[in-house]
Design a protein around this motif. Structure first.
Motif, mmCIF file in Angstrom:
data_model
loop_
_atom_site.group_PDB
_atom_site.id
_atom_site.type_symbol
_atom_site.label_atom_id
_atom_site.label_comp_id
_atom_site.label_asym_id
_atom_site.label_seq_id
_atom_site.Cartn_x
_atom_site.Cartn_y
_atom_site.Cartn_z
ATOM 1 N N ARG A 1 1.099 -1.302 0.095
ATOM 2 C CA ARG A 1 0.543 0.456 0.442
ATOM 3 C C ARG A 1 1.005 1.281 0.434
ATOM 4 O O ARG A 1 1.961 1.352 0.667
ATOM 5 C CB ARG A 1 -0.626 -0.313 1.031
ATOM 6 C CG ARG A 1 -1.591 -1.281 1.472
ATOM 7 C CD ARG A 1 -2.914 -0.863 2.478
ATOM 8 N NE ARG A 1 -3.838 -1.577 2.819
ATOM 9 C CZ ARG A 1 -4.116 -2.723 2.142
ATOM 10 N NH1 ARG A 1 -4.077 -3.575 1.330
ATOM 11 N NH2 ARG A 1 -5.726 -3.006 2.631
ATOM 12 N N PRO A 2 0.535 2.423 -0.656
ATOM 13 C CA PRO A 2 0.809 3.446 -0.097
ATOM 14 C C PRO A 2 1.774 4.184 0.771
ATOM 15 O O PRO A 2 1.168 3.795 1.847
ATOM 16 C CB PRO A 2 0.996 4.930 -0.689
ATOM 17 C CG PRO A 2 -0.592 4.208 -1.598
ATOM 18 C CD PRO A 2 -1.124 2.252 -0.739
ATOM 19 N N GLY A 3 3.831 4.114 1.404
ATOM 20 C CA GLY A 3 3.624 4.099 2.376
ATOM 21 C C GLY A 3 3.665 2.806 3.466
ATOM 22 O O GLY A 3 4.135 2.714 4.160
ATOM 23 N N SER A 4 3.016 2.003 2.813
ATOM 24 C CA SER A 4 3.757 -0.074 3.386
ATOM 25 C C SER A 4 3.784 -0.910 2.848
ATOM 26 O O SER A 4 3.243 -0.850 1.371
ATOM 27 C CB SER A 4 2.479 0.051 5.139
ATOM 28 O OG SER A 4 1.473 -0.632 4.667
ATOM 29 N N HIS A 5 4.624 -1.760 3.232
ATOM 30 C CA HIS A 5 4.735 -3.142 2.613
ATOM 31 C C HIS A 5 5.563 -4.610 3.588
ATOM 32 O O HIS A 5 5.491 -3.993 4.141
ATOM 33 C CB HIS A 5 6.222 -2.909 1.594
ATOM 34 C CG HIS A 5 6.608 -4.550 0.695
ATOM 35 N ND1 HIS A 5 7.513 -4.708 0.463
ATOM 36 C CD2 HIS A 5 5.168 -4.985 0.536
ATOM 37 C CE1 HIS A 5 7.353 -5.934 0.254
ATOM 38 N NE2 HIS A 5 6.658 -5.896 0.005
ATOM 39 N N THR A 6 4.024 -5.223 3.064
ATOM 40 C CA THR A 6 4.340 -6.410 4.311
ATOM 41 C C THR A 6 4.730 -7.255 3.450
ATOM 42 O O THR A 6 3.783 -8.362 2.303
ATOM 43 C CB THR A 6 3.416 -6.330 4.340
ATOM 44 O OG1 THR A 6 2.920 -5.631 6.052
ATOM 45 C CG2 THR A 6 2.922 -7.715 5.771
ATOM 46 N N THR A 7 5.718 -8.479 3.964
ATOM 47 C CA THR A 7 5.434 -9.886 3.386
ATOM 48 C C THR A 7 5.700 -10.612 4.655
ATOM 49 O O THR A 7 6.106 -10.535 5.177
ATOM 50 C CB THR A 7 7.069 -9.107 2.704
ATOM 51 O OG1 THR A 7 7.163 -8.895 1.569
ATOM 52 C CG2 THR A 7 7.218 -10.991 1.847
ATOM 53 N N LEU A 8 4.928 -12.050 4.071
ATOM 54 C CA LEU A 8 4.769 -13.099 4.913
ATOM 55 C C LEU A 8 5.043 -14.201 4.439
ATOM 56 O O LEU A 8 4.078 -14.778 3.386
ATOM 57 C CB LEU A 8 3.414 -12.700 5.509
ATOM 58 C CG LEU A 8 2.406 -12.040 6.468
ATOM 59 C CD1 LEU A 8 1.097 -12.113 7.152
ATOM 60 C CD2 LEU A 8 3.752 -11.316 7.937
ATOM 61 N N ALA A 9 5.747 -14.630 5.094
ATOM 62 C CA ALA A 9 6.208 -16.286 4.812
ATOM 63 C C ALA A 9 5.089 -17.233 4.819
ATOM 64 O O ALA A 9 4.366 -17.206 5.794
ATOM 65 C CB ALA A 9 7.454 -16.743 4.905
ATOM 66 N N TRP A 10 4.907 -18.367 3.953
ATOM 67 C CA TRP A 10 3.555 -19.355 4.547
ATOM 68 C C TRP A 10 3.989 -19.712 5.480
ATOM 69 O O TRP A 10 2.791 -20.380 6.684
ATOM 70 C CB TRP A 10 3.285 -20.190 3.559
ATOM 71 C CG TRP A 10 2.796 -19.166 2.486
ATOM 72 C CD1 TRP A 10 2.920 -19.281 1.011
ATOM 73 C CD2 TRP A 10 1.378 -18.152 1.914
ATOM 74 N NE1 TRP A 10 2.162 -18.207 -0.092
ATOM 75 C CE2 TRP A 10 0.687 -18.134 0.663
ATOM 76 C CE3 TRP A 10 0.150 -18.168 2.727
ATOM 77 C CZ2 TRP A 10 -0.128 -17.363 0.487
ATOM 78 C CZ3 TRP A 10 -1.686 -17.744 2.717
ATOM 79 C CH2 TRP A 10 -1.173 -16.758 1.296
ATOM 80 N N SER A 11 5.173 -20.067 5.350
ATOM 81 C CA SER A 11 6.029 -20.964 7.066
ATOM 82 C C SER A 11 5.225 -20.390 8.036
ATOM 83 O O SER A 11 5.667 -20.768 9.216
ATOM 84 C CB SER A 11 6.942 -21.824 6.948
ATOM 85 O OG SER A 11 7.856 -21.222 6.268
ATOM 86 N N SER A 12 5.218 -19.111 7.870
ATOM 87 C CA SER A 12 5.136 -18.393 9.229
ATOM 88 C C SER A 12 3.755 -18.331 9.752
ATOM 89 O O SER A 12 4.531 -17.384 11.062
ATOM 90 C CB SER A 12 6.229 -16.908 8.994
ATOM 91 O OG SER A 12 4.802 -15.467 8.830
ATOM 92 N N LEU A 13 2.924 -18.121 8.758
ATOM 93 C CA LEU A 13 2.102 -18.608 9.706
ATOM 94 C C LEU A 13 1.498 -19.517 10.457
ATOM 95 O O LEU A 13 1.580 -20.884 10.520
ATOM 96 C CB LEU A 13 0.783 -18.004 8.488
ATOM 97 C CG LEU A 13 1.138 -16.872 7.548
ATOM 98 C CD1 LEU A 13 0.023 -16.944 6.197
ATOM 99 C CD2 LEU A 13 0.786 -15.160 8.215
ATOM 100 N N GLU A 14 0.195 -18.899 11.272
ATOM 101 C CA GLU A 14 -0.727 -20.013 12.206
ATOM 102 C C GLU A 14 -1.455 -21.021 11.683
ATOM 103 O O GLU A 14 -1.855 -21.793 11.849
ATOM 104 C CB GLU A 14 -0.913 -19.312 13.586
ATOM 105 C CG GLU A 14 -1.507 -20.196 14.436
ATOM 106 C CD GLU A 14 -2.030 -19.478 15.713
ATOM 107 O OE1 GLU A 14 -3.495 -19.245 15.781
ATOM 108 O OE2 GLU A 14 -1.301 -18.216 16.547
ATOM 109 N N ARG A 15 -2.809 -19.923 10.969
ATOM 110 C CA ARG A 15 -3.489 -20.838 9.913
ATOM 111 C C ARG A 15 -3.774 -20.026 8.829
ATOM 112 O O ARG A 15 -3.658 -18.669 8.498
ATOM 113 C CB ARG A 15 -4.702 -20.546 10.980
ATOM 114 C CG ARG A 15 -6.061 -20.735 11.109
ATOM 115 C CD ARG A 15 -7.111 -20.771 11.877
ATOM 116 N NE ARG A 15 -6.539 -19.927 13.077
ATOM 117 C CZ ARG A 15 -8.238 -19.801 13.679
ATOM 118 N NH1 ARG A 15 -9.034 -20.098 13.067
ATOM 119 N NH2 ARG A 15 -8.153 -18.479 14.302
ATOM 120 N N VAL A 16 -4.319 -20.593 7.599
ATOM 121 C CA VAL A 16 -4.787 -20.065 6.643
ATOM 122 C C VAL A 16 -6.778 -19.933 6.582
ATOM 123 O O VAL A 16 -6.889 -21.511 6.420
ATOM 124 C CB VAL A 16 -4.154 -20.384 5.306
ATOM 125 C CG1 VAL A 16 -4.883 -19.084 4.114
ATOM 126 C CG2 VAL A 16 -3.018 -19.353 6.041
#
Length: 169
Positions: A99-114
């Motif tokens: 998004r303007p002013g922010s960037h988030t990258t998450l590895a699938w392996s770091s997530l608790e659930r989807v």
């Protein structure tokens, strides 16, 4: 796999996402709210414990306000963050949201659930920390590919309209 979509979140979508993501908590709060209201009314009407009844009634009304007005106020505040266009990129390794002013990258392996639903993909980083991806930004073919990929993840919950805990939790 490399899927990219750009979209803007509406206030109604944000409200629906919050309601779906926290549906089990909301149900518990509704039950608690109902119990407090009924207890309060019974205690006051029987004149056995008017003070206890008034306290129960007050907490029941506050819970009711939180579930209705509070949810809408929270969504309105969150719109300041979500009001900008989001570019979502999904690969086999990670999900990235810009998004303007922010960037988030998450590895699938770091997530608790989807959780894959009809309208959203909910991404749970922890028990209370979650995000969502709107599926409407993707083409129908991309949505199918995304759903098939998510189903292969060991952290994927069942495909439903409401998130539930992944196996083993």
């Amino acid at each position: 796999m490399h899927l990219t979509a750009t979209y803007e979140v509406t206030r109604q979508e944000l409200l629906r996402a919050n309601k779906q993501a926290f549906s089990s908590r909301r149900e518990a709060l509704w039950a608690c709210c109902t119990g407090l209201l009924i207890t309060g009314l019974l205690e006051i009407s029987t004149k056995k414990a008017i003070t206890l009844g008034a306290i129960s009634l007050a907490f029941g009304l506050m819970s009711l306000l939180q579930l209705t007005v509070g949810t809408r106020i929270s969504a309105k505040r969150m719109m300041a963050v979500f009001n900008n266009p989001a570019e979502v990129t999904i690969t086999e390794e990670e999900v990235s949201v810009r998004r303007p002013g922010s960037h988030t990258t998450l590895a699938w392996s770091s997530l608790e659930r989807v959780m894959d639903t009809e309208e959203f993909v909910f991404i749970y980083q922890a028990k209370r920390a979650r995000g969502f991806i709107l599926k409407r930004g993707f083409t129908p073919e991309q949505q199918e590919e995304l759903s098939a990929f998510l189903a292969t993840l060991p952290i994927a919950g069942p495909k439903e309209d409401r998130p539930v805990a992944a196996a083993g939790q």
